[in-house]
Design a protein around this motif. Sequence first.
Motif, PDB file in Angstrom:
ATOM      1  N   UNK A  71       1.572   5.026   8.303  1.00  0.00           N
ATOM      2  CA  UNK A  71       0.909   3.986   7.297  1.00  0.00           C
ATOM      3  C   UNK A  71      -0.041   3.170   7.695  1.00  0.00           C
ATOM      4  N   UNK A  72       0.262   2.723   9.157  1.00  0.00           N
ATOM      5  CA  UNK A  72      -0.941   1.961   9.815  1.00  0.00           C
ATOM      6  C   UNK A  72      -2.032   2.737   9.827  1.00  0.00           C
ATOM      7  N   UNK A  73      -2.115   4.073  10.270  1.00  0.00           N
ATOM      8  CA  UNK A  73      -3.223   4.671  10.172  1.00  0.00           C
ATOM      9  C   UNK A  73      -3.733   4.796   8.927  1.00  0.00           C
ATOM     10  N   UNK A  74      -3.209   5.025   7.693  1.00  0.00           N
ATOM     11  CA  UNK A  74      -3.378   5.598   6.380  1.00  0.00           C
ATOM     12  C   UNK A  74      -4.210   4.133   5.802  1.00  0.00           C
ATOM     13  N   UNK A  75      -3.800   3.112   6.081  1.00  0.00           N
ATOM     14  CA  UNK A  75      -4.480   1.895   5.586  1.00  0.00           C
ATOM     15  C   UNK A  75      -5.788   1.563   6.155  1.00  0.00           C
ATOM     16  N   UNK A  76      -6.111   2.105   7.372  1.00  0.00           N
ATOM     17  CA  UNK A  76      -7.104   1.840   7.906  1.00  0.00           C
ATOM     18  C   UNK A  76      -8.576   2.435   7.198  1.00  0.00           C
ATOM     19  N   UNK A  77      -8.303   3.276   6.339  1.00  0.00           N
ATOM     20  CA  UNK A  77      -9.415   3.828   5.481  1.00  0.00           C
ATOM     21  C   UNK A  77      -9.304   3.075   3.843  1.00  0.00           C
ATOM     22  N   UNK A  78     -10.443   3.142   3.347  1.00  0.00           N
ATOM     23  CA  UNK A  78     -10.414   2.419   1.932  1.00  0.00           C
ATOM     24  C   UNK A  78      -9.590   3.426   0.951  1.00  0.00           C
ATOM     25  N   UNK A  79      -9.600   4.834   1.158  1.00  0.00           N
ATOM     26  CA  UNK A  79      -8.750   5.621   0.298  1.00  0.00           C
ATOM     27  C   UNK A  79      -7.371   5.308   0.491  1.00  0.00           C
ATOM     28  N   UNK A  80      -6.981   5.346   1.835  1.00  0.00           N
ATOM     29  CA  UNK A  80      -5.644   4.760   2.189  1.00  0.00           C
ATOM     30  C   UNK A  80      -5.007   3.509   1.475  1.00  0.00           C
ATOM     31  N   UNK A  81      -6.038   2.515   1.654  1.00  0.00           N
ATOM     32  CA  UNK A  81      -5.415   1.290   1.092  1.00  0.00           C
ATOM     33  C   UNK A  81      -5.357   1.156  -0.520  1.00  0.00           C
ATOM     34  N   UNK A  82      -6.076   1.919  -0.968  1.00  0.00           N
ATOM     35  CA  UNK A  82      -5.968   2.077  -2.411  1.00  0.00           C
ATOM     36  C   UNK A  82      -4.724   3.094  -2.880  1.00  0.00           C
ATOM     37  N   UNK A  83      -4.434   3.964  -2.156  1.00  0.00           N
ATOM     38  CA  UNK A  83      -3.341   4.953  -2.651  1.00  0.00           C
ATOM     39  C   UNK A  83      -1.866   3.780  -2.327  1.00  0.00           C
ATOM     40  N   UNK A  84      -1.719   3.183  -1.108  1.00  0.00           N
ATOM     41  CA  UNK A  84      -0.565   2.227  -0.830  1.00  0.00           C
ATOM     42  C   UNK A  84      -0.721   1.147  -1.876  1.00  0.00           C
TER      43      UNK A  84
END
Length: 489
Positions: free
Chosen positions: A301-314
């Motif tokens: 999750x730390x790597x996922x939220x490093x991208x805009x798409x990942x933050x939007x998904x979380x």
Amino acid sequence: MARFQQNNLGSVVLDHQPTTGAGNFKLWSTCRRKIINTIKCGGGGFRHRPTAQSPAPEKPNSRSDVPQKKKSEKLSELLRMSELLEQEEEEVNKKVEMLEELKRVVKRLQYDDVLGGAKEVRRLAKEDSGARCTLALLGAIPPLVAVLDSGDVDSQIAGLYALLNLGIGNDTNKAAIVKAGAVHKMLDLIKCDQDDGEPNHDVCAGVIANFLGLSALDSNKPIIGSSGAIKFLVKFLVKMFKNSVNGEVNSQVIQDCLRALYNLSLLASNVPPMIEIDEFVRFLLATLGDMEVSDRILSILSNVVSTPEGRKAVSGVRDSFQILVDVLSWSDSPNCQEQATYILMVMAHKSYRDRVIMIESGVTSSLLELTLLGSTLAQKRASRLLEILSVDKGKQVSETFVGSTGANVSAPQCRSVDSRSLRSTDPAKDSEDDRIMSDESKAVKHLVQQSLHSNMRRIAKRANLPQDFVPSEHFRSLTSMSTSKSLPF
């Protein structure tokens, strides 16, 4: 006249006939062994014993002892050199034997017995880094990749684990394995098993282990990420957790799968394919309650939220922030607390809406506790997050104040107006403003007192103090006089 005393060492050297070519090494080996035996048996021959016909030898003087010591030192040095040469000779012989064995294994893999050759490669490359390099140079990788196309399950499994061992700690071999087309062949292997029915569990475990090892190399990450391996890893992971409800679970395979996803998520271009898979982010957040995998999931999750798409998904997952805030409270692992705080910090830094949801989720009290009891890194991140949230709280207070007095606030004037003159012109309005400010101050003071009392109860609980622990009067006096300015951020 005394008899002529012959030196054993001289006799050894004179007895040998000169040889040429390959016999020189054998001659030296024979001479060396005889020299060593001669030294051990007494050095340069036997001493002359006095007889009736010969006079007794004279006692050596101190000057004659010096050359004798030099001779003994030279003989000792010669003995040490001979031992070193023997050791080097043994090492060379072992290397030659190992090279011949590796050649036979590769030849067996290419022509005679594929299954037996793959098993031998797996055994030899398991713990010997030199054997991994030599086997790759001898051409063992292409036939092992070709084994994956065979219809024999045992040969496929042996080939998978042979490739896995060849890539351990060797980036050159990892790149060569991917270049030989092993990734796509592994995925084709899984698809064939799925078409025939339930995929073989051992084959899937071998494929996942290879993806874990190969994804550690940065140049392999985009190739594996674009091949469709991410979809396979996610679906297999979800399936394994569903089977864990029935008690059918392999923790090693789950850990390998999570670690492979973490390696792939380090590349930002691999994050969108992950979050495009249905329920992937929701699945990760829902699985955070499992202590065995929480650390790995938070790393992903730390790597996922490093991208805009990942933050939007979380942020799009319901109760995602409440789940992350709960991790700060129930997790005693410093690593989990640090990673959860990092995720919240990144989300709060990028989105005002997320900051509001965090405040509503009660993150402040958990962060205050971390600033006192967390690790050094967790304390720094918690303090930084509190600074971000405190700015928003100040904005909200100012907006509330401006909103309540919006009818009395005008646009900037051409010249400044003294507050004292403004007070003197309308006493009723001044009293109303003072009342509003006092209400806001009381509200902030009340929130701070509640937060401090809540933190004291948490600290008392962690310190195993009695449940009826009551703060001292000195502490109550301090909290009664505290304001928002006294917070450590």
